[in-house]
Design a protein around this motif. Structure first.
Motif, PDB file in Angstrom:
ATOM      1  N   SER A 215       0.914  12.069   5.271  1.00 45.39           N
ATOM      2  CA  SER A 215       0.054  11.267   4.397  1.00 45.39           C
ATOM      3  C   SER A 215       0.858  10.140   3.757  1.00 45.39           C
ATOM      4  CB  SER A 215      -0.541  12.152   3.297  1.00 45.39           C
ATOM      5  OG  SER A 215      -0.895  11.394   2.166  1.00 45.39           O
ATOM      6  N   PRO A 216       0.377   8.895   3.841  1.00 44.72           N
ATOM      7  CA  PRO A 216       1.130   7.792   3.226  1.00 44.72           C
ATOM      8  C   PRO A 216       1.248   7.925   1.716  1.00 44.72           C
ATOM      9  CG  PRO A 216      -1.018   7.047   4.021  1.00 44.72           C
ATOM     10  CD  PRO A 216      -0.812   8.421   4.562  1.00 44.72           C
ATOM     11  N   ARG A 217       0.217   8.465   1.065  1.00 47.19           N
ATOM     12  CA  ARG A 217       0.301   8.606  -0.393  1.00 47.19           C
ATOM     13  C   ARG A 217       1.381   9.620  -0.774  1.00 47.19           C
ATOM     14  NH1 ARG A 217      -4.766  10.306  -4.043  1.00 47.19           N
ATOM     15  NH2 ARG A 217      -5.800   8.870  -2.605  1.00 47.19           N
ATOM     16  N   TRP A 218       1.472  10.710  -0.012  1.00 51.56           N
ATOM     17  CA  TRP A 218       2.513  11.701  -0.304  1.00 51.56           C
ATOM     18  C   TRP A 218       3.896  11.090  -0.082  1.00 51.56           C
ATOM     19  CZ3 TRP A 218       6.571  14.144   2.116  1.00 51.56           C
ATOM     20  CH2 TRP A 218       7.082  15.271   1.480  1.00 51.56           C
ATOM     21  N   LEU A 219       4.056  10.304   0.972  1.00 52.43           N
ATOM     22  CA  LEU A 219       5.347   9.665   1.245  1.00 52.43           C
ATOM     23  C   LEU A 219       5.740   8.715   0.117  1.00 52.43           C
ATOM     24  CD1 LEU A 219       4.866   8.950   5.054  1.00 52.43           C
ATOM     25  CD2 LEU A 219       6.495  10.578   4.055  1.00 52.43           C
ATOM     26  N   VAL A 220       4.793   7.919  -0.374  1.00 45.25           N
ATOM     27  CA  VAL A 220       5.092   7.010  -1.477  1.00 45.25           C
ATOM     28  C   VAL A 220       5.476   7.792  -2.726  1.00 45.25           C
ATOM     29  CG1 VAL A 220       4.046   5.369  -3.093  1.00 45.25           C
ATOM     30  CG2 VAL A 220       3.729   5.064  -0.639  1.00 45.25           C
ATOM     31  N   ALA A 221       4.742   8.877  -3.003  1.00 44.76           N
ATOM     32  CA  ALA A 221       5.027   9.683  -4.186  1.00 44.76           C
ATOM     33  C   ALA A 221       6.422  10.289  -4.137  1.00 44.76           C
ATOM     34  CB  ALA A 221       3.987  10.796  -4.327  1.00 44.76           C
ATOM     35  N   HIS A 222       6.989  10.421  -2.931  1.00 48.61           N
ATOM     36  CA  HIS A 222       8.324  10.990  -2.781  1.00 48.61           C
ATOM     37  C   HIS A 222       9.359   9.922  -2.409  1.00 48.61           C
ATOM     38  CE1 HIS A 222       5.919  14.636  -2.778  1.00 48.61           C
ATOM     39  NE2 HIS A 222       7.028  15.305  -3.039  1.00 48.61           N
ATOM     40  N   GLY A 223       9.028   8.667  -2.683  1.00 49.59           N
ATOM     41  CA  GLY A 223       9.992   7.585  -2.520  1.00 49.59           C
ATOM     42  C   GLY A 223      10.282   7.173  -1.100  1.00 49.59           C
ATOM     43  N   ARG A 224       9.444   7.569  -0.155  1.00 55.58           N
ATOM     44  CA  ARG A 224       9.696   7.248   1.258  1.00 55.58           C
ATOM     45  C   ARG A 224       8.756   6.110   1.689  1.00 55.58           C
ATOM     46  NH1 ARG A 224       9.541  13.404   3.446  1.00 55.58           N
ATOM     47  NH2 ARG A 224       9.512  12.378   5.502  1.00 55.58           N
ATOM     48  N   GLU A 225       8.994   4.935   1.105  1.00 57.48           N
ATOM     49  CA  GLU A 225       8.054   3.822   1.240  1.00 57.48           C
ATOM     50  C   GLU A 225       8.052   3.222   2.641  1.00 57.48           C
ATOM     51  OE1 GLU A 225       8.122   1.026  -1.888  1.00 57.48           O
ATOM     52  OE2 GLU A 225       8.415   2.522  -3.451  1.00 57.48           O
ATOM     53  N   ASP A 226       9.206   3.132   3.275  1.00 54.92           N
ATOM     54  CA  ASP A 226       9.250   2.574   4.629  1.00 54.92           C
ATOM     55  C   ASP A 226       8.438   3.443   5.587  1.00 54.92           C
ATOM     56  OD1 ASP A 226      10.819   0.526   3.723  1.00 54.92           O
ATOM     57  OD2 ASP A 226      12.723   1.410   4.392  1.00 54.92           O
ATOM     58  N   GLU A 227       8.566   4.768   5.439  1.00 53.14           N
ATOM     59  CA  GLU A 227       7.789   5.678   6.286  1.00 53.14           C
ATOM     60  C   GLU A 227       6.298   5.539   6.009  1.00 53.14           C
ATOM     61  OE1 GLU A 227       9.383   9.780   6.706  1.00 53.14           O
ATOM     62  OE2 GLU A 227      10.983   9.051   5.393  1.00 53.14           O
ATOM     63  N   ALA A 228       5.947   5.372   4.720  1.00 54.16           N
ATOM     64  CA  ALA A 228       4.531   5.220   4.355  1.00 54.16           C
ATOM     65  C   ALA A 228       3.939   3.969   5.002  1.00 54.16           C
ATOM     66  CB  ALA A 228       4.378   5.155   2.839  1.00 54.16           C
ATOM     67  N   LEU A 229       4.672   2.863   4.962  1.00 53.54           N
ATOM     68  CA  LEU A 229       4.191   1.628   5.580  1.00 53.54           C
ATOM     69  C   LEU A 229       4.060   1.800   7.095  1.00 53.54           C
ATOM     70  CD1 LEU A 229       3.364  -1.313   5.381  1.00 53.54           C
ATOM     71  CD2 LEU A 229       5.800  -1.944   5.467  1.00 53.54           C
ATOM     72  N   ALA A 230       5.006   2.525   7.694  1.00 54.62           N
ATOM     73  CA  ALA A 230       4.942   2.772   9.136  1.00 54.62           C
ATOM     74  C   ALA A 230       3.698   3.591   9.496  1.00 54.62           C
ATOM     75  CB  ALA A 230       6.207   3.499   9.599  1.00 54.62           C
ATOM     76  N   VAL A 231       3.361   4.571   8.647  1.00 52.89           N
ATOM     77  CA  VAL A 231       2.162   5.381   8.886  1.00 52.89           C
ATOM     78  C   VAL A 231       0.911   4.519   8.770  1.00 52.89           C
ATOM     79  CG1 VAL A 231       0.743   7.268   8.002  1.00 52.89           C
ATOM     80  CG2 VAL A 231       3.223   7.558   8.173  1.00 52.89           C
ATOM     81  N   LEU A 232       0.817   3.727   7.703  1.00 55.21           N
ATOM     82  CA  LEU A 232      -0.346   2.863   7.523  1.00 55.21           C
ATOM     83  C   LEU A 232      -0.487   1.879   8.684  1.00 55.21           C
ATOM     84  CD1 LEU A 232      -0.304   2.065   3.697  1.00 55.21           C
ATOM     85  CD2 LEU A 232      -2.028   3.364   4.948  1.00 55.21           C
ATOM     86  N   SER A 233       0.630   1.439   9.213  1.00 53.10           N
ATOM     87  CA  SER A 233       0.594   0.489  10.333  1.00 53.10           C
ATOM     88  C   SER A 233       0.027   1.120  11.602  1.00 53.10           C
ATOM     89  CB  SER A 233       2.003  -0.049  10.602  1.00 53.10           C
ATOM     90  OG  SER A 233       2.488  -0.766   9.479  1.00 53.10           O
TER      91      SER A 233
END
Length: 490
Positions: A215-233
Motif C-alpha cells: 500500500s502506498p499510504r503504508w509506505l509513506v507512513a513508514h518513510g519509504r517514499e520512493d517505493e510509494a511513488l513507484a507503487v503509484l506509478s
C-alpha cells in the motif's frame, strides 16, 4: 493550492490538490488485476463461512455431532474471526497490508487442511477457529488495502467489490456443495472434499500477492517514499502518481494523529454514546438472523420439509438472492437516506420473519409448507442483503470522528462478530428446543427492537459532514451546564 484545517480540527494542513484525471491505460488494467487478486480474500471469507451450510449433514453423520456441538463447530470460526479482525489490524499496521494478506493466505491454507484432516469434532472446531483468524484478518485488511491503492474517484466501487466477493464466495460454496453432494453424496467423508475446495483460492491469493505491491499510504507512513511513488506509478499515470503523493502524505498523517487519540475520549459522554450506537448497529445487523440462514440454510429447509437432496439444491437460492440483493443495494444506496433505507430494511426482514414463523406454525406438513418457507426465507435474505447488510458498514464508516474512528470501528466490528458467533452457536439448539416458528418469531421480536433503536438513536449520515454529526451529539449528550448559580434568585 489551498490549505485548510481537516474536518476534525486537528491542525493537519488539508490540501485540495487539483489532481490530473484518472484516465484509462495499462495502469487501469493493472489496478483491476490488483483488485481481483486481493478480493480473493473476500472470496475465501465467503466460501469458508458458507461451506459448512451444505457440509453439516454429512459432517454430523461422520463425527456424531449433536445440536450443541454443531453450534460449536460452526461458531468457532466466527469467534476466531472476532479476534482475527483485531489482530489482523495490528499486524497490518505494523508489517504492511501486503505482508499481512500473504500471512493470511498461509493461515487460510493451514486452517483448511486442518479441517479437512480432522479426526474428531474437537480438532475440527480448533481448526475452524484458526480459519476464523484468517477470515477476521481478511475482513480488517483487504478493504484497507483496496481503499489505499484505489484512486479517490473509484475508491467506493473498488472497495465494494470485496463485499460482492464475500457473497459470491458464499453462493459458490452453496453451488459446489450441491454439485458434490448430488454426485458423490453417499461417499464417506464427502464433507472433507467440500472443505478442501477452499484450498484453491487460498493458493491463488498467496501466489497473486507475491506479485503485488505494498500500500502506498503504508509506505509513506513508514518513510519509504520512493517505493510509494513507484507503487503509484504502477496504477496511475506518471503525472497523477506524482500529484497524488501529497494527498497520500496528508492521509498518512491523519492516520498517525488518529492513533494518538481515542481511549482518552472514552471519558466523554457523547463519544461513549456514539460508540454504543455503532456497537448496537452491529448487534442489530447480526440478530436479523441472516447468518443462521447462511450457515444452516440446508438444515433449515430440511426441517421445513424438503428431502436432503432437494434442500441442498434449494439452498442455492439463498446464495443467488444474496448476490442479487447486494447488487441492488449497492446500486441504490446513494439515492436514499441512510435511516429511511435502514428502517425499511428492518421492516421488511421483520415481516418475512413473521411470515416464516406463521408458515411453520399454521400450515400442514408437506411440500406446500416447505415451498412457502423457502420463498419467505429467500425474500428475507434478499431484503437483508439489499439494505441492512451494506448499510451498517457504510454508516459505521461515516459516523465516527477521525480521532476515535479506529477505536470506535474496532469496537463496533468486534461486537458485530461476537453477535454473529452467538447466533451461529445458539441457532441449532434453539431450533431443536423451540422449533422453526418460535425461533423466527424471536427474530421478529429482535427486529421490532431494532426498529425502535434506529428510530430513536441512529443519526442520519448521508450528506452530512463529520462536524455536523459531532455537533449534534455534543449538544444532545454532553452534560448540561447548571442553569443558575447556587443561592441566586430563580
Amino acid at each position: 493550492m489551498n490549505t485548510r484545517l481537516d474536518s476534525e480540527g486537528s491542525g493537519i494542513p488539508h490540501q485540495d490538490p487539483e489532481l490530473p484525471p484518472d484516465t484509462k491505460g495499462p495502469h487501469s488494467r493493472r489496478l483491476g488485476l490488483v483488485a481481483v487478486i486481493v478480493t480473493f480474500g473476500g472470496l475465501l471469507f465467503g466460501y469458508d463461512t458458507g461451506v459448512v451450510n451444505g457440509a453439516l449433514d454429512p459432517l454430523t453423520d461422520d463425527l456424531g455431532l449433536t445440536a450443541l456441538t454443531e453450534g460449536i463447530v460452526v461458531s468457532n470460526l466466527i469467534f476466531g474471526a472476532a479476534f482475527g479482525a483485531m489482530i489482523g489490524g495490528v499486524l497490518s499496521d505494523r508489517h504492511g497490508r501486503r505482508h499481512n494478506i500473504l500471512l493470511l493466505s498461509l493461515v487460510f491454507m493451514l486452517g483448511t487442511l486442518g479441517c479437512v484432516l480432522s479426526p474428531s469434532w474437537q480438532v475440527l472446531a480448533l481448526f475452524r477457529f484458526v480459519l476464523g483468524l484468517a477470515v477476521g484478518g481478511a475482513s480488517a485488511t483487504v478493504p484497507v488495502y483496496l481503499a489505499e491503492i484505489a484512486p479517490a474517484e473509484r475508491r467506493g466501487s473498488i472497495v465494494t467489490r470485496n463485499e460482492v466477493m464475500i457473497v459470491t464466495g458464499q453462493f459458490a460454496a452453496f453451488v459446489i456443495n450441491a454439485v458434490i453432494f448430488n454426485l458423490w453424496g453417499e461417499t464417506d467423508g464427502i464433507w472433507r472434499l467440500m472443505l478442501l475446495v477452499a484450498l484453491l483460492p487460498a493458493i491463488g491469493l498467496f501466489l497473486g500477492m507475491l506479485r503485488l505491491p505494498e500500500s502506498p499510504r503504508w509506505l509513506v507512513a513508514h518513510g519509504r517514499e520512493d517505493e510509494a511513488l513507484a507503487v503509484l506509478s504502477q496504477v496511475r499515470t506518471p503525472e497523477r502518481a506524482r500529484a497524488e503523493m501529497a494527498e497520500v502524505h496528508r492521509l498518512a498523517e491523519e492516520e498517525r494523529v488518529a492513533k494518538t487519540a481515542g481511549r482518552v475520549d472514552l471519558g466523554v459522554r457523547w463519544v461513549r454514546v456514539l460508540i454504543l450506537i455503532g456497537a448496537g448497529l452491529g448487534f442489530c445487523q447480526q440478530f436479523t438472523g441472516i447468518n443462521s440462514v447462511m450457515y444452516y440454510g440446508t438444515q433449515l429447509l430440511g426441517d421445513a420439509g424438503f428431502s436432503g437432496d432437494s434442500a441442498i439444491i434449494a439452498n442455492t437460492l439463498n446464495g443467488a438472492f444474496s448476490v442479487i440483493g447486494i447488487a441492488v443495494g449497492v446500486s441504490v444506496i446513494n439515492r436514499l437516506k441512510r435511516r429511511t433505507m435502514l428502517l425499511g430494511g428492518f421492516a421488511l426482514t421483520t415481516t418475512f420473519h413473521l411470515l416464516v414463523g406463521l408458515s411453520a406454525l399454521l400450515m400442514p406438513e408437506g411440500t406446500l409448507k416447505a415451498w412457502f418457507i423457502l420463498v419467505f426465507v429467500v425474500l428475507f435474505v434478499f431484503s437483508m442483503q439489499a439494505t441492512i447488510g451494506p448499510l451498517v458498514w457504510l454508516i459505521l464508516s461515516e459516523m465516527f470522528p477521525l480521532k476515535i474512528r479506529s477505536l470506535a470501528i474496532g469496537i463496533s466490528i468486534f461486537v458485530l462478530w461476537m453477535a454473529n458467533a452467538l447466533v451461529a452457536l445458539g441457532f441449532p439448539p434453539i431450533v431443536k428446543a423451540l422449533g422453526i416458528s418460535n425461533t423466527f418469531f424471536a427474530f421478529a421480536a429482535f427486529g421490532v427492537l431494532a426498529l425502535l433503536f434506529i428510530a430513536t438513536c441512529v443519526p442520519e449520515t448521508k450528506g452530512r459532514s463529520l462536524e455536523e454529526l459531532e455537533d449534534d451529539f455534543r449538544t444532545r449528550y454532553s452534560t448540561p451546564a447548571p442553569l443558575r448559580e447556587e443561592g441566586s434568585t430563580p
